[in-house]
Scaffold this active site. Structure first.
Site, PDB file in Angstrom:
ATOM      1  N   HIS A 143     -18.099  35.018  51.549  1.00 29.20           N
ATOM      2  CA  HIS A 143     -18.087  33.951  50.476  1.00 29.20           C
ATOM      3  C   HIS A 143     -18.748  34.907  49.216  1.00 29.20           C
ATOM      4  CE1 HIS A 143     -18.734  30.278  47.965  1.00 29.20           C
ATOM      5  NE2 HIS A 143     -18.005  30.064  48.814  1.00 29.20           N
TER       6      HIS A 143
ATOM      7  N   CYS B 207     -13.104  31.325  47.578  1.00 24.85           N
ATOM      8  CA  CYS B 207     -14.055  31.888  46.954  1.00 24.85           C
ATOM      9  C   CYS B 207     -14.389  33.264  48.110  1.00 24.85           C
ATOM     10  CB  CYS B 207     -15.509  31.172  47.205  1.00 24.85           C
ATOM     11  SG  CYS B 207     -15.402  29.627  46.013  1.00 24.85           S
TER      12      CYS B 207
HETATM   13  N1  7TS Z   1     -21.314  30.706  51.995  1.00 22.79           N
HETATM   14  C1  7TS Z   1     -20.262  30.376  52.675  1.00 22.79           C
HETATM   15  C2  7TS Z   1     -19.935  30.971  54.132  1.00 22.79           C
HETATM   16  C3  7TS Z   1     -19.598  29.141  52.184  1.00 22.79           C
HETATM   17  O1  7TS Z   1     -18.634  28.906  52.980  1.00 22.79           O
HETATM   18  C4  7TS Z   1     -20.001  28.504  50.947  1.00 22.79           C
HETATM   19  C5  7TS Z   1     -19.486  27.305  50.430  1.00 22.79           C
HETATM   20  C6  7TS Z   1     -21.251  29.216  50.096  1.00 22.79           C
HETATM   21  C7  7TS Z   1     -22.039  30.111  50.670  1.00 22.79           C
HETATM   22  C8  7TS Z   1     -21.678  28.439  49.030  1.00 22.79           C
HETATM   23  O2  7TS Z   1     -22.108  27.202  49.431  1.00 22.79           O
HETATM   24  P1  7TS Z   1     -22.716  26.165  48.004  1.00 22.79           P
HETATM   25  O3  7TS Z   1     -22.947  24.998  48.805  1.00 22.79           O
HETATM   26  O4  7TS Z   1     -23.813  26.892  47.435  1.00 22.79           O
HETATM   27  O5  7TS Z   1     -21.349  25.911  47.252  1.00 22.79           O
HETATM   28  N2  7TS Z   1     -17.906  27.592  50.960  1.00 22.79           N
HETATM   29  C9  7TS Z   1     -17.041  26.547  50.355  1.00 22.79           C
HETATM   30  C10 7TS Z   1     -15.695  26.737  50.859  1.00 22.79           C
HETATM   31  O6  7TS Z   1     -15.116  27.389  51.875  1.00 22.79           O
HETATM   32  N3  7TS Z   1     -14.779  25.692  50.141  1.00 22.79           N
HETATM   33  O7  7TS Z   1     -15.611  25.375  49.033  1.00 22.79           O
HETATM   34  C11 7TS Z   1     -16.909  25.768  49.165  1.00 22.79           C
END
Ligand code: 7TS
Length: 414
Positions: free
Chosen positions: A129, A372
């Site tokens: 991500h 992302c």
């Molecule tokens: N790492 C992974 C593997 C993720 O899926 C996400 C968010 C993040 C980091 C970041 O998380 P946050 O809470 O800091 O935003 N993934 C997603 C998704 O797959 N669709 O929307 C957000």
């Protein structure tokens, strides 16, 4: 075949989630399959936060008055609940952040700014991500370090031989890898990845944003120096995330942000810092949100992470079988057995946004786009995919409705 008794027990949890009883539009019930983005909240989480504001609200770690002590006890209680949830040895190893993104930025800036030197290497994977790519690119650029990537095979699994080769440079200082891919669903062999990193004298960070909510996770077993995840993806509120860090390392690292609550003493000339976790929690934290996260963990413990994982595996396998029968539909990622509860796919001749809009008109919430993870989509020569991602409250009937509606949308565009 899916055992209906297995899914029936989980499907009963639906009653705990008020939002799921709503229609998206009159007569069109909500089918929420965007749990990878964020999850819905059970009544117990909503009530815990409501109760906190009604009965205990005050700032933490400051006042000697009764309410401040009450708020502090609740906030620190949530830290202990989180510690137990991931099997950490000490509560000082649990730092509350805003989300996974902030947890990883904290490590990249505070640890990386302190420990990374010119020509050092940070190893990531092609399936990360952006939250586990961009913070490393920023710090690498600042200190002159390099970012390398473990390639992935066509089936969406990591090329572990290539990883071993990358470690041979002798310059790798950090290996930062996602536990479960938010697009492919791939469950990576994190224990082995960490073991190999340690053998090469590198540290390891695990992005557990898509793992902590869905399967049992023990940080001592994984043995990574850092593990990051978000409250909102595990039935908790937005605004609170977790960084687990090994105590010795957190004690040695400089802070990420400066301000109130993170100091031991401040003079006009110099500041000394409090121990972890306070050192990394400058300013007033997300108190009600931490309380909500504690309630979410209580809820998850009650239904059981093993049961959630089995339920999602059954739904995913069932959905993949159904989708695979649709003409021109391509699923990316590994077999159902090797993945978490999600499936991303592309449909010939239909843009993922059109597909998602077609699903939305049937009340089905999915995510369409690059999720992302642009480098991952580049790797599969796709600009976007459509993703269905499950949680405890999803049902086989919802999976059926998804499969049926994807087929209807395909016919509409054919
Ligand atoms: N790492 C992974 C593997 C993720 O899926 C996400 C968010 C993040 C980091 C970041 O998380 P946050 O809470 O800091 O935003 N993934 C997603 C998704 O797959 N669709 O929307 C957000």
């Amino acid at each position: 075949m899916v055992a209906p008794s297995l899914t029936a027990a989980m499907e009963a949890t639906r009653a705990d989630f008020p939002i799921l009883a709503q229609d998206v539009r009159p007569g069109v019930p909500l089918i929420y399959l965007d749990n990878g983005a964020t999850t819905q909240k059970p009544l117990s989480v909503i009530q815990a936060m409501d109760e906190y504001y009604r009965t205990s609200n005050a700032n933490v770690h400051r006042g000697v008055h009764a309410f401040s002590e009450r708020a502090t006890a609740l906030y620190e209680g949530a830290r202990h609940t989180t510690q137990a949830f991931i099997g950490a040895a000490h509560s000082q190893e649990i730092v509350f952040t805003r989300n996974t993104t902030e947890s990883i930025n904290l490590v990249a800036q505070a640890w990386g700014g302190w420990a990374l030197k010119a020509d050092d290497e940070v190893v990531l994977t092609e399936m990360e991500h952006h939250a586990n790519i961009v913070p490393w690119q920023i710090i690498a650029e600042r200190v002159g370090a390099k970012v390398r990537y473990i390639p992935i095979f066509d089936d969406g699994t990591l090329d572990m031989a290539a990883y071993r080769k990358l470690l041979e440079s002798g310059r790798v200082k950090m290996v930062a890898v996602t536990y479960v891919s938010n697009v492919l669903g791939t469950i990576n062999p994190v224990q082995e990845i960490v073991r190999l990193a340690h053998q090469a004298n590198a540290l390891a960070l695990i992005d557990a944003a898509q793992a902590a909510p869905h399967m049992p996770l023990n940080v001592q077993q994984i043995d990574a120096e850092f593990v990051a995840f978000s409250g909102h993806k595990m039935l908790g509120p937005t605004g609170v995330g977790v960084l687990y860090g090994k105590r010795d390392l957190l004690d040695a690292m400089p802070p990420f942000m400066g301000g109130g609550s993170m100091i031991r003493a401040v003079t006009l000339a110099k500041t000394t810092y409090a121990d972890s976790p306070q050192k990394f929690e400058a300013g007033t934290p997300a108190i009600a949100e931490a309380v909500g996260l504690g309630a979410a963990i209580d809820y998850l413990n009650k239904i059981g992470l093993d049961a959630i994982h089995a339920h999602e595996a059954a739904l995913t396998s069932y959905t993949m079988d159904g989708l695979a029968k649709i003409a021109g539909l391509r699923i990316i990622g590994p077999d159902a057995k090797a993945r978490g509860g999600m499936v991303s796919f592309a449909l010939d001749g239909v843009h993922p946004h059109d597909l998602a809009a077609g699903l939305d008109s049937a009340g089905i919430a999915v995510r369409a786009g690059h999720h992302c993870a642009m480098p991952l989509h580049d790797r599969f020569k796709l600009t976007a995919t459509t993703r269905a991602s499950f949680y405890c409250y999803n049902t086989l009937a919802e999976a059926d409705k998804l499969i049926e509606t994807v087929e209807q949308v395909r016919r509409f565009f054919a």
